[in-house]
Design a protein around this motif. Structure first.
Motif, mmCIF file in Angstrom:
data_model
loop_
_atom_site.group_PDB
_atom_site.id
_atom_site.type_symbol
_atom_site.label_atom_id
_atom_site.label_comp_id
_atom_site.label_asym_id
_atom_site.label_seq_id
_atom_site.Cartn_x
_atom_site.Cartn_y
_atom_site.Cartn_z
ATOM 1 N N ILE A 158 0.788 -1.035 0.013
ATOM 2 C CA ILE A 158 0.029 0.113 0.019
ATOM 3 C C ILE A 158 0.987 1.207 0.029
ATOM 4 C CG2 ILE A 158 -0.240 0.139 2.676
ATOM 5 C CD1 ILE A 158 -2.947 1.137 2.443
ATOM 6 N N ALA A 159 0.579 2.234 -0.877
ATOM 7 C CA ALA A 159 1.503 3.365 -0.783
ATOM 8 C C ALA A 159 0.386 4.620 -0.603
ATOM 9 C CB ALA A 159 1.837 3.607 -2.261
ATOM 10 N N LEU A 160 0.557 5.400 0.490
ATOM 11 C CA LEU A 160 -0.194 6.530 1.055
ATOM 12 C C LEU A 160 0.471 7.675 0.611
ATOM 13 C CD1 LEU A 160 -0.202 4.129 4.101
ATOM 14 C CD2 LEU A 160 -2.335 4.918 3.233
ATOM 15 N N PRO A 161 -0.096 8.757 0.205
ATOM 16 C CA PRO A 161 0.429 10.135 -0.226
ATOM 17 C C PRO A 161 0.374 11.022 1.177
ATOM 18 C CG PRO A 161 -1.893 9.996 -0.801
ATOM 19 C CD PRO A 161 -1.629 8.568 -0.475
ATOM 20 N N LEU A 169 4.016 15.742 -0.791
ATOM 21 C CA LEU A 169 5.426 15.786 -0.436
ATOM 22 C C LEU A 169 5.838 14.505 -0.946
ATOM 23 C CD1 LEU A 169 5.302 17.341 3.293
ATOM 24 C CD2 LEU A 169 5.690 18.414 0.969
ATOM 25 N N GLY A 170 5.447 13.365 -0.927
ATOM 26 C CA GLY A 170 5.790 12.042 -1.179
ATOM 27 C C GLY A 170 5.074 10.992 -0.496
ATOM 28 N N CYS A 171 5.531 9.821 -0.119
ATOM 29 C CA CYS A 171 4.521 8.957 0.113
ATOM 30 C C CYS A 171 5.175 7.917 1.209
ATOM 31 C CB CYS A 171 4.065 7.775 -1.200
ATOM 32 S SG CYS A 171 5.373 7.010 -1.690
ATOM 33 N N LEU A 172 4.436 7.126 2.098
ATOM 34 C CA LEU A 172 4.689 6.186 3.248
ATOM 35 C C LEU A 172 4.063 4.919 2.283
ATOM 36 C CD1 LEU A 172 5.525 4.864 5.500
ATOM 37 C CD2 LEU A 172 3.231 5.590 6.487
ATOM 38 N N ARG A 188 -8.375 2.560 6.016
ATOM 39 C CA ARG A 188 -8.924 3.878 6.384
ATOM 40 C C ARG A 188 -7.651 4.349 7.615
ATOM 41 N NH1 ARG A 188 -11.626 4.719 10.981
ATOM 42 N NH2 ARG A 188 -12.076 2.666 11.278
ATOM 43 N N LEU A 189 -7.425 3.175 8.607
ATOM 44 C CA LEU A 189 -6.443 3.357 9.684
ATOM 45 C C LEU A 189 -5.217 3.969 9.139
ATOM 46 C CD1 LEU A 189 -7.578 0.771 12.151
ATOM 47 C CD2 LEU A 189 -7.851 3.311 12.492
ATOM 48 N N LEU A 190 -4.586 3.430 8.260
ATOM 49 C CA LEU A 190 -3.422 3.759 7.762
ATOM 50 C C LEU A 190 -3.221 5.189 7.059
ATOM 51 C CD1 LEU A 190 -2.085 0.300 6.173
ATOM 52 C CD2 LEU A 190 -1.644 1.423 8.492
ATOM 53 N N GLU A 191 -4.615 5.474 6.252
ATOM 54 C CA GLU A 191 -4.547 6.744 5.641
ATOM 55 C C GLU A 191 -4.612 7.689 6.521
ATOM 56 O OE1 GLU A 191 -7.187 5.966 1.537
ATOM 57 O OE2 GLU A 191 -8.215 6.139 3.544
ATOM 58 N N GLU A 192 -5.301 7.615 7.921
ATOM 59 C CA GLU A 192 -5.178 8.414 9.022
ATOM 60 C C GLU A 192 -3.770 8.664 9.511
ATOM 61 O OE1 GLU A 192 -7.160 8.856 13.618
ATOM 62 O OE2 GLU A 192 -8.087 7.623 12.238
ATOM 63 N N ALA A 194 -1.014 8.312 7.570
ATOM 64 C CA ALA A 194 -0.450 9.131 6.905
ATOM 65 C C ALA A 194 -0.751 10.747 6.905
ATOM 66 C CB ALA A 194 -0.698 8.610 5.455
ATOM 67 N N ASN A 195 -1.807 10.878 7.091
ATOM 68 C CA ASN A 195 -2.157 12.222 7.363
ATOM 69 C C ASN A 195 -1.588 12.809 8.415
ATOM 70 O OD1 ASN A 195 -4.029 12.051 4.885
ATOM 71 N ND2 ASN A 195 -5.749 11.582 6.213
ATOM 72 N N ASP A 196 -1.575 12.227 9.561
ATOM 73 C CA ASP A 196 -0.849 12.619 10.792
ATOM 74 C C ASP A 196 0.528 12.740 10.612
ATOM 75 O OD1 ASP A 196 -3.415 12.614 12.179
ATOM 76 O OD2 ASP A 196 -2.970 10.520 13.134
#
Length: 249
Positions: A158-161, A169-172, A188-192, A194-196
């Protein structure tokens, strides 16, 4: 005939009961596995938020987040890549943890629309949306990296912007041992997360920018901006200091 028919029904019913029991057992195991992954994701989110609150340097923060993704989240490997604004639009790895075995050095990743930019990481940066690769072996977008990924046991990813003020800026990116490892709730939790993380990066960069601006303002108060020689204010301060020392002797 009636006895044979009744026996056939009985045996058929028993087989069906066994099949149903097996199906229920398989469903239960799948449900337990999903719940275990969800619990790990929740623990990961909590641990990462604690780390962000204590972060001082961006590089250390990214290193620790990648480490937590592996140690707490249970992912096989995790890395952060930043989007270079050069002609090749490269994705530059800046932090990594887990079983990597030279993977990031052996592959080319960009965020343009070439074959090297259509994988999960490049797509996440280019579109600003999460990109899930549920099966490395059958995903055509993974062709450029398939052999290297399979060699290291990466079955899904999974790649999270990482987005700050509408700019990516990049991705995790995280890799899992199993195919189809990312369900809706976990994503959904991983997107949260990445946002944090993006917010934490923004705060650290803003702090550093303010510190640099304050240092520059202090410098300009005492030195000429072109020659970098002491200006009148600094000279006067030093003269007054010297006179004060002379009077006290």
């Amino acid at each position: 005939l009636i006895l044979a028919w009744a026996l056939w029904l009985l045996l058929g019913s028993r087989r069906r009961v066994v099949e149903l029991a097996r199906e229920m057992t398989a469903d239960l195991r799948q449900s337990e596995a999903r719940q275990a992954r969800l619990n790990r994701a929740l623990r990961l989110l909590s641990s990462c938020n604690q780390t962000m609150l204590q972060a001082v340097e961006e590089h250390d923060l990214l290193d620790q987040i990648c480490r937590l993704c592996v140690e707490t989240g249970g992912y096989l490997m995790s890395w952060v890549g930043l989007a270079e604004q050069d002609g090749d639009k490269r994705v530059r790895p800046v932090a990594q943890s887990g079983f990597e075995d030279g993977y990031l050095d052996s592959i080319k990743i960009s965020w343009d629309n070439s074959e090297y930019g259509r994988g999960p990481s490049g797509t996440a940066i280019r579109t600003g949306k999460t990109c899930v690769n549920q099966d490395v072996q059958v995903n055509p977008r993974m062709l450029a990296w398939r052999d290297a990924a399979i060699k290291r046991g990466y079955q899904s990813s999974i790649a999270l912007p990482l987005i700050v003020n509408s700019a990516v800026l990049g991705c995790l990116t995280m890799y899992a041992r199993d195919a189809n490892a990312f369900d809706v709730e976990e994503v959904r939790l991983l997107e949260e997360l990445a946002n944090d993380l993006a917010y934490g990066m923004q705060m650290l960069r803003t702090r550093d920018a303010h510190a640099a601006a304050a240092e520059q303002a202090s410098f300009l108060q005492q030195y000429d901006s072109l020659t970098h020689l002491p200006n009148r204010l600094l000279l006067r301060d030093r003269v007054e200091h010297a006179l004060a020392l002379a009077r006290n002797q």
